[in-house]
Design an enzyme around this catalytic site. Structure first.
Site, PDB file in Angstrom:
ATOM      1  N   SER A  55       0.831  -1.212   0.000  1.00 20.35           N
ATOM      2  CA  SER A  55       0.000   0.000   0.000  1.00 20.35           C
ATOM      3  C   SER A  55       0.867   1.264   0.000  1.00 20.35           C
ATOM      4  CB  SER A  55      -0.945   0.010   1.207  1.00 20.35           C
ATOM      5  OG  SER A  55      -0.209   0.011   2.413  1.00 20.35           O
ATOM      6  N   HIS A  56       2.162   1.131   0.282  1.00 21.75           N
ATOM      7  CA  HIS A  56       3.036   2.301   0.313  1.00 21.75           C
ATOM      8  C   HIS A  56       4.317   2.108  -0.490  1.00 21.75           C
ATOM      9  CE1 HIS A  56       0.060   3.166   3.328  1.00 21.75           C
ATOM     10  NE2 HIS A  56       0.341   4.435   3.116  1.00 21.75           N
ATOM     11  N   ASP A 196      -5.012   0.576   1.430  1.00 21.90           N
ATOM     12  CA  ASP A 196      -5.559  -0.777   1.239  1.00 21.90           C
ATOM     13  C   ASP A 196      -7.006  -0.742   0.755  1.00 21.90           C
ATOM     14  OD1 ASP A 196      -3.345  -2.416   1.735  1.00 21.90           O
ATOM     15  OD2 ASP A 196      -3.542  -2.095   3.887  1.00 21.90           O
TER      16      ASP A 196
HETATM   17  N1  LIG Z   1       1.868   8.206   5.811  1.00 15.45           N
HETATM   18  C1  LIG Z   1       0.653   8.109   6.289  1.00 15.45           C
HETATM   19  O1  LIG Z   1       0.003   9.112   6.536  1.00 15.45           O
HETATM   20  C2  LIG Z   1       0.038   6.786   6.520  1.00 15.45           C
HETATM   21  C3  LIG Z   1       0.766   5.629   6.348  1.00 15.45           C
HETATM   22  N2  LIG Z   1       0.200   4.427   6.650  1.00 15.45           N
HETATM   23  C4  LIG Z   1       0.999   3.223   6.503  1.00 15.45           C
HETATM   24  O2  LIG Z   1       0.227   2.143   6.054  1.00 15.45           O
HETATM   25  C5  LIG Z   1       0.873   0.935   6.410  1.00 15.45           C
HETATM   26  C6  LIG Z   1      -0.126  -0.123   6.709  1.00 15.45           C
HETATM   27  O3  LIG Z   1      -0.782   0.132   7.938  1.00 15.45           O
HETATM   28  P1  LIG Z   1      -1.798  -0.958   8.518  1.00 15.45           P
HETATM   29  O4  LIG Z   1      -2.679  -1.428   7.440  1.00 15.45           O
HETATM   30  O5  LIG Z   1      -2.395  -0.435   9.743  1.00 15.45           O
HETATM   31  O6  LIG Z   1      -0.805  -2.125   8.847  1.00 15.45           O
HETATM   32  P2  LIG Z   1      -1.140  -3.676   9.162  1.00 15.45           P
HETATM   33  O7  LIG Z   1      -2.450  -3.780   9.846  1.00 15.45           O
HETATM   34  O8  LIG Z   1      -0.941  -4.469   7.935  1.00 15.45           O
HETATM   35  O9  LIG Z   1       0.032  -4.061  10.147  1.00 15.45           O
HETATM   36  C7  LIG Z   1       0.220  -3.341  11.338  1.00 15.45           C
HETATM   37  C8  LIG Z   1       1.357  -3.928  12.148  1.00 15.45           C
HETATM   38  O10 LIG Z   1       0.940  -5.153  12.725  1.00 15.45           O
HETATM   39  C9  LIG Z   1       1.775  -6.212  12.275  1.00 15.45           C
HETATM   40  N3  LIG Z   1       0.895  -7.360  12.045  1.00 15.45           N
HETATM   41  C10 LIG Z   1      -0.071  -7.474  11.093  1.00 15.45           C
HETATM   42  N4  LIG Z   1      -0.698  -8.644  11.234  1.00 15.45           N
HETATM   43  C11 LIG Z   1      -0.120  -9.281  12.279  1.00 15.45           C
HETATM   44  C12 LIG Z   1      -0.330 -10.540  12.912  1.00 15.45           C
HETATM   45  N5  LIG Z   1      -1.271 -11.376  12.496  1.00 15.45           N
HETATM   46  N6  LIG Z   1       0.455 -10.865  13.966  1.00 15.45           N
HETATM   47  C13 LIG Z   1       1.405 -10.017  14.403  1.00 15.45           C
HETATM   48  N7  LIG Z   1       1.654  -8.804  13.836  1.00 15.45           N
HETATM   49  C14 LIG Z   1       0.898  -8.453  12.793  1.00 15.45           C
HETATM   50  C15 LIG Z   1       2.456  -5.738  11.034  1.00 15.45           C
HETATM   51  O11 LIG Z   1       3.695  -6.390  10.838  1.00 15.45           O
HETATM   52  P3  LIG Z   1       4.177  -6.805   9.336  1.00 15.45           P
HETATM   53  O12 LIG Z   1       4.510  -5.487   8.671  1.00 15.45           O
HETATM   54  O13 LIG Z   1       5.339  -7.704   9.516  1.00 15.45           O
HETATM   55  O14 LIG Z   1       2.994  -7.473   8.681  1.00 15.45           O
HETATM   56  C16 LIG Z   1       2.603  -4.242  11.326  1.00 15.45           C
HETATM   57  O15 LIG Z   1       3.720  -3.959  12.104  1.00 15.45           O
HETATM   58  C17 LIG Z   1       1.826   1.305   7.539  1.00 15.45           C
HETATM   59  O16 LIG Z   1       3.145   1.167   7.066  1.00 15.45           O
HETATM   60  C18 LIG Z   1       1.527   2.761   7.833  1.00 15.45           C
HETATM   61  O17 LIG Z   1       2.635   3.533   8.226  1.00 15.45           O
HETATM   62  C19 LIG Z   1      -1.065   4.315   7.132  1.00 15.45           C
HETATM   63  C20 LIG Z   1      -1.806   5.441   7.314  1.00 15.45           C
HETATM   64  C21 LIG Z   1      -1.345   6.755   6.978  1.00 15.45           C
HETATM   65  O1  LIG Z   2      -2.832   4.554   3.518  1.00 14.32           O
HETATM   66  C1  LIG Z   2      -3.129   5.604   4.111  1.00 14.32           C
HETATM   67  O2  LIG Z   2      -4.019   5.645   4.973  1.00 14.32           O
HETATM   68  C2  LIG Z   2      -2.396   6.845   3.775  1.00 14.32           C
HETATM   69  N1  LIG Z   2      -1.216   6.752   3.289  1.00 14.32           N
HETATM   70  C3  LIG Z   2      -0.403   7.829   2.830  1.00 14.32           C
HETATM   71  C4  LIG Z   2      -0.898   9.149   3.268  1.00 14.32           C
HETATM   72  C5  LIG Z   2      -2.368   9.245   3.309  1.00 14.32           C
HETATM   73  C6  LIG Z   2      -3.026   8.131   4.060  1.00 14.32           C
END
Ligand SMILES: NC(=O)C1=CN([C@@H]2O[C@H](COP(=O)(O)OP(=O)(O)OC[C@H]3O[C@@H](n4cnc5c(N)ncnc54)[C@H](OP(=O)(O)O)[C@@H]3O)[C@@H](O)[C@H]2O)C=CC1
Ligand SMILES: O=C(O)C1=NCCCC1
Length: 345
Positions: A55-56, A196
């Site tokens: 997703s990133h 996502d």
């Molecule tokens: N720049 C921005 O403004 C934004 C960026 N993001 C980015 O989006 C990305 C995805 O976020 P999100 O969807 O919440 O991430 P996930 O829900 O996929 O994962 C969150 C964390 O939990 C871990 N994890 C996931 N599943 C399990 C499991 N079953 N058991 C143990 N650990 C687990 C992951 O490790 P692993 O990675 O090893 O799977 C990760 O460290 C992030 O990198 C975040 O920084 C999100 C919102 C805004």
């Molecule tokens: O996946 C998200 O949520 C975001 N990623 C990059 C910045 C905006 C929100």
């Protein structure tokens, strides 16, 4: 990798990490960033792709480029670092990306954390369009504990509210351990990351229940209904909502950045990057725990495994990284052709 049309499954292609970094660097420079900014964004984006953080990874390239083309962000910004206090560094990112601001302040931040035991980095006037773990993991690789938060753009309804206000507001944490990769987690405080939802919409997939609501505030599993007038929910009800509120306070109010609802990009069609703030806290554990912190964190992991845990946060990324190092990073062949075309002009 067209931002609009659904991606049709095509053959896979493989590319080495260094080659992907170089290719992305050319793409960024061709589309209006300085070589310095391009190098940092390219490394960040290729790292996400290498670790399977799709997703990133390169999924974000159309958004970066349309944002640059819209004039919303300054791809040539030079961050202005201020040494504000013994444990505190402030950076004005100059309406540029947050990662170059972090890179510019990093040496001073580490020096302060090592001398005072703890140091704060407040970045404002910045755009963060990436995964957050690449910002914290390197600190733990050099024995430090790091925590970072960044706020994004309004698309999450606070628990108990009627309309979206918060961003997806991730929190990332990294700590060293004695044997093995640092302990790292990085999670959006929304039930699902916005990226996502976009990917699911593009693939025509439904979401699990409890991720978002449609334009009438009704629960929906249709990603398009969330993206077109609907909104996301915080993870874990009031608990995730409280954490998201904390992120707004730390990443925006404390840094001097915008809240997720405080910027207006309507005059910049194509703009996709949230113009907000980012906070990092870096701790030198040797000041309170001597040399024992990494042993203690290792012991915690050992006990978690002994309790039956099979997967630590970060394990999936590291497995994907190891595979990518062996076989190269697998990309959709059409996406790779499009990247090469973008790099060429
Ligand atoms: N720049 C921005 O403004 C934004 C960026 N993001 C980015 O989006 C990305 C995805 O976020 P999100 O969807 O919440 O991430 P996930 O829900 O996929 O994962 C969150 C964390 O939990 C871990 N994890 C996931 N599943 C399990 C499991 N079953 N058991 C143990 N650990 C687990 C992951 O490790 P692993 O990675 O090893 O799977 C990760 O460290 C992030 O990198 C975040 O920084 C999100 C919102 C805004
Ligand atoms: O996946 C998200 O949520 C975001 N990623 C990059 C910045 C905006 C929100």
């Amino acid at each position: 990798m067209s931002a609009q049309s659904p991606t049709v499954a095509t053959a896979c292609a493989s590319i080495r990490f260094a080659e992907l970094v170089e290719l992305l660097q050319q793409v960024f420079v061709r589309h209006g960033t300085s070589p310095q900014v391009a190098a940092i964004l390219a490394h960040n984006c290729a790292s996400a792709e290498r670790d399977g953080a799709h997703s990133h990874g390169i999924f974000r390239i159309p958004g970066y480029l349309s944002t640059l083309a819209s004039g919303w962000v300054n791809g040539n910004a030079v961050p202005n670092v201020t040494d504000v206090a013994s444990g505190c560094v402030r950076v004005d990112a100059g309406n540029g990306f947050a990662q170059p601001a972090l890179a510019a302040a990093r040496p001073l931040l580490v020096e302060k954390a090592r001398s005072a035991g703890i140091a704060l980095l407040a970045i404002h006037n910045s755009h963060h369009f990436a995964a957050l773990w690449p910002d914290v993991e390197p600190f733990a690789e050099e024995g430090l504990v790091a925590l970072s938060v960044v706020n994004s753009m309004t698309c999450v309804v606070p628990h108990g509210a009627d309309r979206p206000l918060f961003g997806t507001n991730p929190i990332a944490f990294a700590a060293p351990r004695a044997d093995g990769a640092p302990i790292v987690f990085d999670l959006a405080t929304s039930a699902i990351a916005h990226g996502d939802v976009q990917i699911a919409a593009r693939k025509g997939e439904r979401l699990p229940a409890g991720m978002g609501v449609d334009s009438l505030g009704q629960p929906t599993q249709d990603p398009k209904a969330i993206l077109e007038g609907g909104a996301l929910l915080p993870f874990g009800g009031h608990k995730g909502s409280a954490l998201s509120m904390m992120v707004e306070l730390l990443a925006a109010a404390l840094t001097g950045g915008n809240f997720s609802f405080e910027f207006d990009w309507t005059d910049h069609p194509g703009a996709r990057t949230p113009w907000t703030g980012q906070l990092l806290i870096v701790i030198d554990p040797s000041k309170t725990a001597g040399q024992s912190f990494a042993q203690r964190s290792q012991e915690l992991v050992r006990q978690m495994h002994a309790a039956g845990l099979r997967r630590l946060p970060g394990d999936r990324r590291h497995r994907t990284r190891a595979k990518s190092q062996e076989t190269g990073i697998e990309l959709d062949a059409q996406a790779l052709r499009e990247l090469r075309a973008l790099a060429a002009g």
